[in-house]
Design a protein around this motif. Structure first.
Motif, mmCIF file in Angstrom:
data_model
loop_
_atom_site.group_PDB
_atom_site.id
_atom_site.type_symbol
_atom_site.label_atom_id
_atom_site.label_comp_id
_atom_site.label_asym_id
_atom_site.label_seq_id
_atom_site.Cartn_x
_atom_site.Cartn_y
_atom_site.Cartn_z
ATOM 1 N N ALA A 1 67.236 44.543 51.966
ATOM 2 C CA ALA A 1 68.231 43.781 52.733
ATOM 3 C C ALA A 1 67.568 42.784 53.690
ATOM 4 O O ALA A 1 68.010 42.602 54.822
ATOM 5 C CB ALA A 1 69.154 44.728 53.500
ATOM 6 N N GLY A 2 66.472 42.158 53.237
ATOM 7 C CA GLY A 2 65.801 41.146 54.038
ATOM 8 C C GLY A 2 64.868 41.678 55.108
ATOM 9 O O GLY A 2 64.241 40.906 55.828
ATOM 10 N N ILE A 3 64.760 42.989 55.241
ATOM 11 C CA ILE A 3 63.894 43.608 56.254
ATOM 12 C C ILE A 3 62.659 44.171 55.563
ATOM 13 O O ILE A 3 62.773 44.896 54.568
ATOM 14 C CB ILE A 3 64.638 44.732 57.006
ATOM 15 C CG1 ILE A 3 65.843 44.135 57.733
ATOM 16 C CG2 ILE A 3 63.710 45.468 57.972
ATOM 17 C CD1 ILE A 3 66.795 45.178 58.275
ATOM 18 N N LEU B 1 67.123 49.356 45.176
ATOM 19 C CA LEU B 1 66.713 47.983 44.908
ATOM 20 C C LEU B 1 65.821 47.488 46.042
ATOM 21 O O LEU B 1 66.228 47.503 47.209
ATOM 22 C CB LEU B 1 67.932 47.072 44.774
ATOM 23 C CG LEU B 1 68.883 47.377 43.625
ATOM 24 C CD1 LEU B 1 70.052 46.395 43.621
ATOM 25 C CD2 LEU B 1 68.163 47.344 42.288
ATOM 26 N N LEU B 2 64.618 47.052 45.687
ATOM 27 C CA LEU B 2 63.666 46.527 46.660
ATOM 28 C C LEU B 2 63.142 45.190 46.186
ATOM 29 O O LEU B 2 62.900 44.997 44.992
ATOM 30 C CB LEU B 2 62.484 47.488 46.842
ATOM 31 C CG LEU B 2 62.787 48.845 47.461
ATOM 32 C CD1 LEU B 2 61.551 49.738 47.418
ATOM 33 C CD2 LEU B 2 63.281 48.692 48.891
ATOM 34 N N ARG B 3 62.952 44.262 47.124
ATOM 35 C CA ARG B 3 62.350 42.960 46.814
ATOM 36 C C ARG B 3 60.860 43.038 47.122
ATOM 37 O O ARG B 3 60.458 43.546 48.159
ATOM 38 C CB ARG B 3 62.975 41.837 47.629
ATOM 39 C CG ARG B 3 62.226 40.504 47.438
ATOM 40 C CD ARG B 3 62.952 39.311 47.995
ATOM 41 N NE ARG B 3 64.207 39.072 47.328
ATOM 42 C CZ ARG B 3 64.350 38.500 46.119
ATOM 43 N NH1 ARG B 3 63.293 38.133 45.435
ATOM 44 N NH2 ARG B 3 65.543 38.310 45.610
ATOM 45 N N PHE B 4 60.064 42.521 46.191
ATOM 46 C CA PHE B 4 58.614 42.436 46.353
ATOM 47 C C PHE B 4 58.232 40.958 46.404
ATOM 48 O O PHE B 4 58.606 40.192 45.509
ATOM 49 C CB PHE B 4 57.892 43.103 45.183
ATOM 50 C CG PHE B 4 58.018 44.595 45.159
ATOM 51 C CD1 PHE B 4 56.964 45.396 45.564
ATOM 52 C CD2 PHE B 4 59.190 45.207 44.725
ATOM 53 C CE1 PHE B 4 57.079 46.781 45.537
ATOM 54 C CE2 PHE B 4 59.316 46.585 44.693
ATOM 55 C CZ PHE B 4 58.257 47.380 45.104
ATOM 56 N N ASP B 5 57.505 40.549 47.430
ATOM 57 C CA ASP B 5 56.942 39.198 47.519
ATOM 58 C C ASP B 5 55.438 39.339 47.359
ATOM 59 O O ASP B 5 54.742 39.777 48.279
ATOM 60 C CB ASP B 5 57.276 38.531 48.860
ATOM 61 C CG ASP B 5 58.704 38.037 48.930
ATOM 62 O OD1 ASP B 5 59.346 37.913 47.874
ATOM 63 O OD2 ASP B 5 59.177 37.751 50.040
ATOM 64 N N ARG C 1 51.848 33.169 43.440
ATOM 65 C CA ARG C 1 52.929 33.797 44.212
ATOM 66 C C ARG C 1 54.136 34.061 43.319
ATOM 67 O O ARG C 1 54.469 33.233 42.482
ATOM 68 C CB ARG C 1 53.356 32.896 45.363
ATOM 69 C CG ARG C 1 52.258 32.615 46.357
ATOM 70 C CD ARG C 1 52.726 31.672 47.465
ATOM 71 N NE ARG C 1 51.618 31.240 48.280
ATOM 72 C CZ ARG C 1 51.087 31.947 49.263
ATOM 73 N NH1 ARG C 1 51.569 33.125 49.563
ATOM 74 N NH2 ARG C 1 50.073 31.472 49.959
ATOM 75 N N PHE C 2 54.754 35.227 43.549
ATOM 76 C CA PHE C 2 56.024 35.498 42.876
ATOM 77 C C PHE C 2 56.805 36.547 43.642
ATOM 78 O O PHE C 2 56.263 37.322 44.414
ATOM 79 C CB PHE C 2 55.852 35.866 41.408
ATOM 80 C CG PHE C 2 54.996 37.061 41.092
ATOM 81 C CD1 PHE C 2 55.560 38.239 40.652
ATOM 82 C CD2 PHE C 2 53.620 36.984 41.181
ATOM 83 C CE1 PHE C 2 54.773 39.332 40.311
ATOM 84 C CE2 PHE C 2 52.820 38.063 40.839
ATOM 85 C CZ PHE C 2 53.400 39.241 40.409
ATOM 86 N N SER C 3 58.126 36.507 43.434
ATOM 87 C CA SER C 3 59.040 37.383 44.140
ATOM 88 C C SER C 3 60.021 37.946 43.119
ATOM 89 O O SER C 3 60.466 37.231 42.223
ATOM 90 C CB SER C 3 59.787 36.583 45.209
ATOM 91 O OG SER C 3 60.660 37.411 45.926
ATOM 92 N N TYR C 4 60.338 39.238 43.265
ATOM 93 C CA TYR C 4 61.253 39.869 42.310
ATOM 94 C C TYR C 4 61.931 41.067 42.957
ATOM 95 O O TYR C 4 61.459 41.603 43.956
ATOM 96 C CB TYR C 4 60.512 40.299 41.040
ATOM 97 C CG TYR C 4 59.366 41.247 41.286
ATOM 98 C CD1 TYR C 4 59.537 42.629 41.234
ATOM 99 C CD2 TYR C 4 58.099 40.763 41.589
ATOM 100 C CE1 TYR C 4 58.489 43.501 41.466
ATOM 101 C CE2 TYR C 4 57.037 41.624 41.818
ATOM 102 C CZ TYR C 4 57.236 42.985 41.756
ATOM 103 O OH TYR C 4 56.196 43.841 41.991
ATOM 104 N N VAL C 5 63.055 41.472 42.367
ATOM 105 C CA VAL C 5 63.774 42.670 42.797
ATOM 106 C C VAL C 5 63.582 43.732 41.728
ATOM 107 O O VAL C 5 63.882 43.496 40.548
ATOM 108 C CB VAL C 5 65.277 42.384 43.019
ATOM 109 C CG1 VAL C 5 66.021 43.669 43.359
ATOM 110 C CG2 VAL C 5 65.467 41.346 44.117
#
Length: 172
Positions: A159-161, A135-139, A120-124
């Motif tokens: 933005a958390g959505i 800017l998007l976050r990927f989990d 598992r990893f998370s990044y912007v």
């Protein structure tokens, strides 16, 4: 029940539990699976934006034993003809942990293997658009299904959505 029978019962239960562990429970080792050539087929989907974008990605992984670093070049071809290239660098810092970086990713990315063997990893990431950077976050979750197959799923968030998902299957 005698003590010997209890121990025998516990032993049989332990063997049955170990035999029932699924094949994907083996931890994914990035430098083993992604060394050399790998092909991925996947899709980015956003129900909010009405987007469904299938793609193929060809990966070339090079492991540097001296620096414990996996260089992973990803060459994307989307079904609409668009092409893109991304290159990850994953440095192994422990048996179940890596630090990842990529040119369009903000900061360093912690990559960990959980108790079930799933990575598992998370990044912007900063994605270029006609209206400027987005800017998007990927989990991401990567699960080894068998010797030759890894499944990758990712939630894409702004933005958390959750604004989209990626489903991708890698084959050796």
């Amino acid at each position: 029940m005698t003590r010997a029978r209890r121990y025998l019962l516990l032993f049989v239960i332990a063997i049955a539990a170990a035999a029932s562990v699924p094949a994907h429970a083996k931890s994914l080792v990035l430098e083993e699976f992604f060394r050399g050539k790998t092909i991925g087929k996947g899709v980015f989907e956003s129900k909010i934006a009405g987007v469904y974008r299938p793609f193929t990605v060809k990966l070339t992984g090079t492991w540097n034993q001296r620096t414990f670093t996996l260089k992973l070049r990803e060459d994307f071809v989307y079904d609409d003809g668009e092409r893109d290239t991304k290159t990850w660098f994953f440095q192994k810092v422990a048996e179940d942990r890596y630090i990842g970086q990529r040119a369009d990713v903000l900061g360093l990315t912690n990559v960990r293997t959980d108790d079930t063997g799933v990575l598992r990893f998370s990044y912007v990431a900063s994605l270029d658009t006609e209206n400027g950077p987005l800017l998007l976050r990927f989990d991401d979750t990567l699960k080894q299904v068998d010797r030759n197959t890894v499944e990758n799923t990712a939630k894409v968030m702004k933005a958390g959505i959750t604004v989209g998902t990626v489903s991708l299957t890698f084959k050796k």
